[in-house]
Scaffold this active site. Structure first.
Site, PDB file in Angstrom:
ATOM      1  N   ARG A 148     -28.925 -16.008 -30.871  1.00 15.48           N
ATOM      2  CA  ARG A 148     -28.902 -14.463 -31.196  1.00 15.48           C
ATOM      3  C   ARG A 148     -27.637 -14.055 -30.696  1.00 15.48           C
ATOM      4  O   ARG A 148     -27.402 -12.627 -30.723  1.00 15.48           O
ATOM      5  CB  ARG A 148     -30.151 -14.045 -30.497  1.00 15.48           C
ATOM      6  CG  ARG A 148     -30.137 -13.934 -29.065  1.00 15.48           C
ATOM      7  CD  ARG A 148     -31.270 -13.171 -28.479  1.00 15.48           C
ATOM      8  NE  ARG A 148     -31.056 -12.685 -27.044  1.00 15.48           N
ATOM      9  CZ  ARG A 148     -31.899 -12.070 -26.242  1.00 15.48           C
ATOM     10  NH1 ARG A 148     -32.979 -11.262 -27.276  1.00 15.48           N
ATOM     11  NH2 ARG A 148     -31.696 -11.829 -25.074  1.00 15.48           N
ATOM     12  N   HIS A 149     -26.780 -14.750 -30.270  1.00 13.42           N
ATOM     13  CA  HIS A 149     -25.399 -14.345 -29.805  1.00 13.42           C
ATOM     14  C   HIS A 149     -24.032 -14.816 -30.745  1.00 13.42           C
ATOM     15  O   HIS A 149     -23.998 -15.883 -31.017  1.00 13.42           O
ATOM     16  CB  HIS A 149     -24.964 -14.836 -28.266  1.00 13.42           C
ATOM     17  CG  HIS A 149     -25.919 -14.023 -27.141  1.00 13.42           C
ATOM     18  ND1 HIS A 149     -26.842 -14.843 -26.808  1.00 13.42           N
ATOM     19  CD2 HIS A 149     -25.776 -12.950 -26.468  1.00 13.42           C
ATOM     20  CE1 HIS A 149     -27.759 -14.093 -25.847  1.00 13.42           C
ATOM     21  NE2 HIS A 149     -27.043 -13.078 -25.706  1.00 13.42           N
ATOM     22  N   ARG A 200     -28.557  -8.593 -35.811  1.00 10.50           N
ATOM     23  CA  ARG A 200     -30.037  -8.981 -34.959  1.00 10.50           C
ATOM     24  C   ARG A 200     -31.304  -8.222 -35.999  1.00 10.50           C
ATOM     25  O   ARG A 200     -32.343  -8.790 -35.863  1.00 10.50           O
ATOM     26  CB  ARG A 200     -30.135  -8.372 -33.653  1.00 10.50           C
ATOM     27  CG  ARG A 200     -29.350  -9.542 -32.683  1.00 10.50           C
ATOM     28  CD  ARG A 200     -29.677  -9.327 -31.132  1.00 10.50           C
ATOM     29  NE  ARG A 200     -28.868 -10.018 -30.234  1.00 10.50           N
ATOM     30  CZ  ARG A 200     -28.793  -9.626 -28.938  1.00 10.50           C
ATOM     31  NH1 ARG A 200     -29.885  -9.119 -28.315  1.00 10.50           N
ATOM     32  NH2 ARG A 200     -28.114 -10.412 -28.134  1.00 10.50           N
ATOM     33  N   GLU A 260     -18.518 -13.630 -24.236  1.00  8.84           N
ATOM     34  CA  GLU A 260     -19.565 -14.295 -23.749  1.00  8.84           C
ATOM     35  C   GLU A 260     -19.734 -16.003 -24.375  1.00  8.84           C
ATOM     36  O   GLU A 260     -19.868 -16.068 -25.567  1.00  8.84           O
ATOM     37  CB  GLU A 260     -20.833 -13.652 -23.926  1.00  8.84           C
ATOM     38  CG  GLU A 260     -20.665 -12.224 -23.396  1.00  8.84           C
ATOM     39  CD  GLU A 260     -21.925 -11.420 -23.330  1.00  8.84           C
ATOM     40  OE1 GLU A 260     -22.784 -11.650 -24.326  1.00  8.84           O
ATOM     41  OE2 GLU A 260     -21.912 -10.187 -23.022  1.00  8.84           O
ATOM     42  N   GLU A 298     -34.576  -8.033 -28.090  1.00  4.34           N
ATOM     43  CA  GLU A 298     -33.930  -6.827 -28.081  1.00  4.34           C
ATOM     44  C   GLU A 298     -33.038  -6.647 -29.119  1.00  4.34           C
ATOM     45  O   GLU A 298     -32.088  -7.371 -29.599  1.00  4.34           O
ATOM     46  CB  GLU A 298     -33.089  -6.825 -26.631  1.00  4.34           C
ATOM     47  CG  GLU A 298     -32.399  -5.318 -26.437  1.00  4.34           C
ATOM     48  CD  GLU A 298     -30.974  -5.534 -25.898  1.00  4.34           C
ATOM     49  OE1 GLU A 298     -30.079  -5.245 -26.468  1.00  4.34           O
ATOM     50  OE2 GLU A 298     -30.764  -6.562 -24.923  1.00  4.34           O
ATOM     51  N   SER A 312     -30.008  -1.304 -27.081  1.00  7.78           N
ATOM     52  CA  SER A 312     -29.827  -0.805 -25.681  1.00  7.78           C
ATOM     53  C   SER A 312     -29.190   0.644 -25.712  1.00  7.78           C
ATOM     54  O   SER A 312     -28.384   0.829 -26.339  1.00  7.78           O
ATOM     55  CB  SER A 312     -29.073  -1.834 -24.945  1.00  7.78           C
ATOM     56  OG  SER A 312     -29.005  -1.625 -23.487  1.00  7.78           O
ATOM     57  N   ARG A 348     -17.489  -9.550 -27.832  1.00 10.12           N
ATOM     58  CA  ARG A 348     -18.041  -9.956 -26.692  1.00 10.12           C
ATOM     59  C   ARG A 348     -17.503 -11.376 -26.229  1.00 10.12           C
ATOM     60  O   ARG A 348     -17.761 -12.248 -26.915  1.00 10.12           O
ATOM     61  CB  ARG A 348     -19.629  -9.959 -26.658  1.00 10.12           C
ATOM     62  CG  ARG A 348     -19.964  -8.609 -26.950  1.00 10.12           C
ATOM     63  CD  ARG A 348     -19.941  -7.625 -25.672  1.00 10.12           C
ATOM     64  NE  ARG A 348     -20.359  -6.220 -26.067  1.00 10.12           N
ATOM     65  CZ  ARG A 348     -21.544  -5.834 -26.064  1.00 10.12           C
ATOM     66  NH1 ARG A 348     -22.653  -6.417 -25.578  1.00 10.12           N
ATOM     67  NH2 ARG A 348     -21.972  -4.359 -26.293  1.00 10.12           N
TER      68      ARG A 348
END
Length: 544
Positions: free
Chosen positions: A321-322, A518, A315, A467, A470, A313
């Protein structure tokens, strides 16, 4: 006739006078001095002989550096594990371990703390006239922490529990000690400091060293040796095993999808572009998930598939948490009648994982808990089952608590955590599911609700208010899929192979994607996902 000269007396020599008293005293003192000197010389000679005898090291064959292991021999010597020593009282064992710490007492005794992964034991080395010399004890006391040693000794019950050792009811009385691999240089930090809970540092009246997360990650190999990290990654492996075990027993097969793709899976904003070859594909993209491959496998009649693999990812999120690369636990399955079949299977999967960790890995959970104190992770069992809320119901809980949020608005991290606290207070569970998310905040392949097109057949799973999964029912009808792709700004022609898979007929299906790190972070409450990643990758870290 008489002598004319009468006889005269003859002179005789004088007899020498005897030694005086003073001289006799001098002579006596000198003799005494000579005697004492001789005695001293004899004693010195005796001491020299004793010292020479003491300098003969009678233990040389029982300690020292081993030759470099080039597999030059293979002696049949059974090695033991520290974790088994409690049951081996009186036995002679051979152990290879890390030297965690050592503590000398004088020149005749040294205590060694030996470590294997999450287990440790105290070893004792004491001088005796048969095998253990002073030289051997001195050498052992000088070994650097984190050296790898080969130890032979006798296991003996300890009359009192030994503090600082996980195996506290026995100790190892050393007979032989050899160095397998030493330390070249200086350790960046001690494992004792790296294993200390932050709460202990803050509460201590003395100044204790704190090892910062960046320091740990910059020296990750040393950091990973701590018993905490050994337990963390054993638990991470266990989650993978439990994931595979549950799905395999429910008719799934494991697939391995490509990580180089010709188009973005989700959206172009969060995808890594890499140079490819000249021609049609001058650029490629690192897979954001195995989403396309999973669905195409369903179209190929695999029916139930799962994958464990890297996910990328792009991002620029520097949060707790990323990560830019993480391990995804993904699955996809056909639906007979309703997408809740998928949601319920995923729920069963998580419950199986939670139970498995609690039943089989309590030692590791407790090991982590000594450094990262956390309330025991809770979930609901029995007839009531896992708590399930719709998105509207979840948002309403926040609104009732004073949060300003629209009913169709996506929850940010802060609101998710707040919801987790509210759910825990009301329902006494750390694990729950939110269903029926607004369509506008879900990916293009998400199936809309047939009665309310603003809502989707999708769900998220939460642990401790964050979360961890998903998922949704996917659109398997090509015309509707193309329509939703265009609405999200994705050209269907850019993913022609994916769309064409559904033109050939595909069963209704759904699935989900889980972030492994996670799950580990939240189950153990590690507070930062980097602690659950072996060598974490984020916008600011590509090494080690």
């Amino acid at each position: 006739m008489a002598d004319a000269n009468p006889a005269t007396p003859v002179d005789t020599p004088e007899q020498p006078a005897g030694p005086s008293k003073s001289e006799l005293k001098k002579r006596a003192k000198a003799a005494e001095k000579e005697k004492k000197a001789a005695e001293r010389a004899a004693k010195q000679a005796e001491l020299a002989q004793q010292q020479a005898a003491a300098e003969v090291d009678y233990a040389t064959e029982f300690y020292g550096l081993l030759p470099l292991n080039q597999s030059q021999s293979r002696p049949c010597r059974e090695r033991s594990q520290i974790s088994t020593l409690s049951a081996r009282d009186g036995e002679t064992v051979l152990i290879r371990a890390r030297l965690h710490t050592s503590r000398a007492q004088g020149n005749k005794l040294v205590f060694l703390n030996l470590r294997q992964r999450t287990h440790s034991v105290q070893a004792v080395l004491v001088v005796n006239p048969e095998k253990i010399s002073k030289q051997m004890v001195k050498w052992a006391a000088g070994l650097a922490d984190e050296s790898i040693v080969l130890v032979e000794g006798v296991v003996q019950k300890s009359p009192i529990p030994i503090q600082g050792a996980s195996v506290s009811d026995v100790e190892l009385h050393v007979q032989q000690l050899h160095l397998v691999s030493g330390i070249d240089g200086r350790l960046p930090f001690s494992l004792e400091d790296a294993s200390r809970p932050d709460e202990l540092i803050e509460q201590s009246e003395t100044q204790l060293n704190r090892v910062l997360l960046d320091t740990r990650l910059n020296n990750r190999v040393i950091d990973l040796r701590t018993q905490t990290n050994q337990a963390v990654f054993k638990l991470q492996a266990a989650i993978g095993d439990l994931f595979r075990e549950y799905l395999s027993s429910n008719g799934f097969i494991e697939i391995h999808s490509p990580k180089l793709q010709g188009a973005a899976t989700e959206s172009g904003a969060s995808v890594f572009k890499v140079g490819y070859f000249k021609g049609m594909f001058s650029n490629a993209y690192l897979a954001q998930s195995p989403q396309l491959a999973k669905q195409m496998a369903i179209a190929a009649d695999f029916e139930r598939v799962y994958e464990i693999g890297p996910v990328f990812r792009a991002e620029d999120s520097n949060t707790h948490r990323h990560l830019t690369e993480f391990i995804g636990l993904d699955l996809e399955m056909t639906i007979e009648e309703h997408y809740h079949e998928v949601m319920e299977l995923l729920d069963g999967l998580f419950l199986s994982i939670f139970r498995g960790l609690k039943e089989k890995y309590q030692h590791e959970i407790e090991t982590v808990g000594r450094q990262f104190a956390a309330d025991e992770f809770k979930w609901r069992e029995g007839p009531e089952g896992t708590l399930k809320l719709t998105h509207r119901e979840a948002v309403q809980i926040l609104i009732d608590d004073g949060v300003e949020i629209a009913p169709t608005e996506d929850m940010n991290t802060e609101n998710e955590k707040r919801l987790g606290r509210l759910v825990k207070a009301k329902y006494d569970t750390d694990y729950f599911i939110i269903d029926k998310f607004p369509m506008e905040i879900r990916p293009f392949y998400t199936m809309p609700d047939p009665e309310d097109p603003t809502v989707s057949n999708s769900y998220d799973f939460f642990m401790r208010g964050e979360e961890i999964l998903s998922g949704a029912q996917r659109i398997h009808e090509p015309t509707l899929l193309s329509e939703k792709m265009r609405a999200k700004g994705v050209d269907p022609d850019s993913m022609k192979g994916y769309v064409d898979a559904f033109r050939l007929g595909c069963a209704p299906h759904g699935g989900g994607g889980i972030g492994l790190e996670r799950v580990v972070m939240l189950f153990l409450k590690l507070n930062n996902i980097r602690r659950a990643s072996l060598f974490p990758r984020d916008p600011k870290r590509l090494e080690p």
